[in-house]
Write an enzyme that holds these catalytic residues in place. Structure first.
Site: not given
Ligand code: XIL
Length: 371
Positions: A162, A275
Site C-alpha cells: 500500500e 486478500e
Molecule cells: C486489516 C486487518 O484485517 C484488520 O484486522 C486490522 O485491524 C487492519 O488491517 N489491506 C491489508 C491488510 O493489506 O493488512 C488489512 O488487514 C486489510 C487491508
C-alpha cells in the site's frame, strides 16, 4: 498445545468434506489460501472448527496482523515473536503450518503508510532524530532479522504494501507521504526488495496494493513501480492484487481487470490475488452475536457466488497466477463488518461454518481448471 492442535486438525477432518477445496487446488498445483488471526488458532477457536476448516480447505495461510511491523517490532533490536512462531516455529522447529503441510505467506515487511497498524508509534516519534543513513540501517536490520528468522519457511513475502496514495499527488509513482518515503525517497522500495532477497533468497517477493485490480491511475502507478524496481535490479516476483471487492465490480472480457492482468503478464511478472473478500449488505447484529453478518439477501448471495466464480476462472486462465488467497474463510471472523458497518457475509463459509453458494462456485471452477 501445538501438537494437540495439529493432531486434532489432522484427525477431525469431517467425512462430509472428503473433497474440500484444498484437494482440488492441489490437483492443479494452486496455492489456495486465507489469512488467519493467529490468536484464533492458539485458542483453538469455535471448538476447533476454525483450525480444522482452515487446514481442510486451504494449503496456504497468512497471519492477518501478526507479521505487521507494529505487532512484532517493540523497539530497535526488540521483537515479540510469540504469535508468528506458533504458526511457523522458532528456528529449527516446526509450527502449525508445517505440521499441516501448509505454505505460509508473509505479510508484511514494509507497510508504507503512517498509521497505528502499519508502522510502530515509537519509530514515528523518533523520526526527527533519525538520519537517512540511520533509517537505511534500521530498515536493513528489521528486514534481515524478521525475514531471516523465518528463512525457508515463508513461501512468499509482501515486501511492500500500500505504498501508493488514495488520490494522485506530485510524488514519484503517487507514493504516500510515509516515514520510509520521507527518509529514503522512492529508493526505499528498491532497498526493501534487496534486503528481503538477501535474507531469504528463495522466497517469492511481491509488491501488494488495493484498488489496482481494475487498472486506472493507481494500477498504472503500481505498474510503474514494478518497472522501476526491475530497472534498479530489485528482485521482484510479482504483484499482489488485494481484491477487496464489491458486487458492482463485474469482470468482462477486455475490461480493466483483464488489461491489468495482461500488463503484468507482458512484464513477465507473476501475480497473486492476496486478500479476496466480497462484502454485501447485511442486517447488523451486535459484534458479539454469533449470527453477526449472516443476514444477507439470497439475491446478493447468488451474485456474490457468480463474482467469486468469475474471478477464479479469470485468474486461473493466466499461467503467471501464483495463487489465490482470501481475507478469511468464515463470515464469523472477517474484518469487513468492523471496517464497513452494514456490510459483511464476504467469505466462502457462513458464520456457522456452512459452505455458501460462493464456496460451490469456487469449487466448480477449481474442478474445471487445468494448469
Ligand atoms: C486489516 C486487518 O484485517 C484488520 O484486522 C486490522 O485491524 C487492519 O488491517 N489491506 C491489508 C491488510 O493489506 O493488512 C488489512 O488487514 C486489510 C487491508
Amino acid at each position: 498445545m501445538i501438537v494437540i492442535l495439529a493432531t486434532m486438525v489432522a484427525s477431525m477432518i469431517s467425512p462430509n468434506f472428503s473433497t474440500g477445496l484444498r484437494v482440488e487446488a492441489e490437483r492443479i498445483r494452486l496455492n489456495l489460501g486465507s489469512c488467519a488471526p493467529i490468536g484464533l488458532l492458539r485458542e483453538n477457536a469455535d471448538g476447533g472448527k476454525y483450525a480444522v476448516t482452515l487446514a481442510r480447505e486451504m494449503n496456504l495461510v497468512e497471519p492477518e496482523n501478526e507479521l505487521k511491523p507494529p505487532t512484532l517490532w517493540r523497539g530497535i533490536g526488540q521483537y515479540d515473536y510469540t504469535n508468528p512462531d506458533f504458526l511457523k516455529g522458532d528456528p529449527g522447529h516446526k509450527g502449525l503450518a508445517q505440521k499441516n503441510h501448509m505454505k505460509v505467506r508473509g505479510h508484511v515487511l514494509v507497510y508504507a503508510r503512517d498509521e497505528g497498524y502499519t508502522i510502530p508509534g515509537w519509530l514515528l516519534k523518533s523520526e526527527s532524530s533519525i538520519s537517512s543513513d540511520q533509517a537505511k540501517g534500521i530498515l536493513r536490520d528489521y528486514i534481515h532479522t524478521v525475514a531471516g528468522r523465518y528463512k525457508g519457511k515463508i513461501a512468499m513475502w509482501d515486501v511492500v504494501n500500500e505504498a501508493v496514495d488514495d488520490s494522485p499527488n506530485k510524488r514519484p509513482f503517487n507514493l504516500r507521504d510515509s516515514f520510509w518515503f520521507r527518509k529514503l525517497g522512492p529508493e526505499f522500495l528498491v532497498l526493501a526488495f534487496k534486503y528481503a532477497h538477501e535474507a531469504d533468497p528463495k522466497a517469492e517477493l511481491y509488491y501488494n496494493d488495493y484498488a489496482i485490480e481494475n487498472g486506472g491511475w493507481k494500477g498504472e502507478s503500481v505498474l510503474q513501480i514494478a518497472d522501476y524496481l526491475k530497472k534498479e535490479g530489485a528482485p521482484i516476483t510479482g504483484l499482489g492484487l488485494q481484491y477487496h471487492t464489491v458486487l458492482r465490480e463485474v469482470l468482462r472480457p477486455g475490461d480493466g481487470h483483464y488489461k491489468m492482468l495482461d500488463e503484468i503478464k507482458a512484464r513477465k511478472l507473476a501475480f497473486m490475488i492476496t486478500e479476496l473478500d466480497l462484502g454485501i449488505p447485511v442486517k447488523e447484529y451486535p459484534t458479539n452475536d454469533p449470527r453477526h453478518g449472516l443476514l444477507a439477501s439470497s439475491a446478493d448471495l447468488k451474485s456474490q457466488a457468480e463474482r467469486y466464480g468469475d474471478l477464479f476462472r479469470v485468474a486461473l486462465s493466466y499461467k503467471n497466477c501464483h495463487g489465490i488467497q482470501m481475507w478469511g474463510f468464515t463470515d464469523r471472523h472477517s474484518w469487513i463488518p468492523g471496517y464497513e458497518p452494514g456490510r459483511g457475509a464476504a467469505l466462502l463459509f457462513d458464520g456457522d461454518y456452512q459452505p455458501k453458494q460462493a464456496y460451490f462456485a469456487v469449487e466448480k471452477e477449481l474442478k474445471k481448471a487445468h494448469r
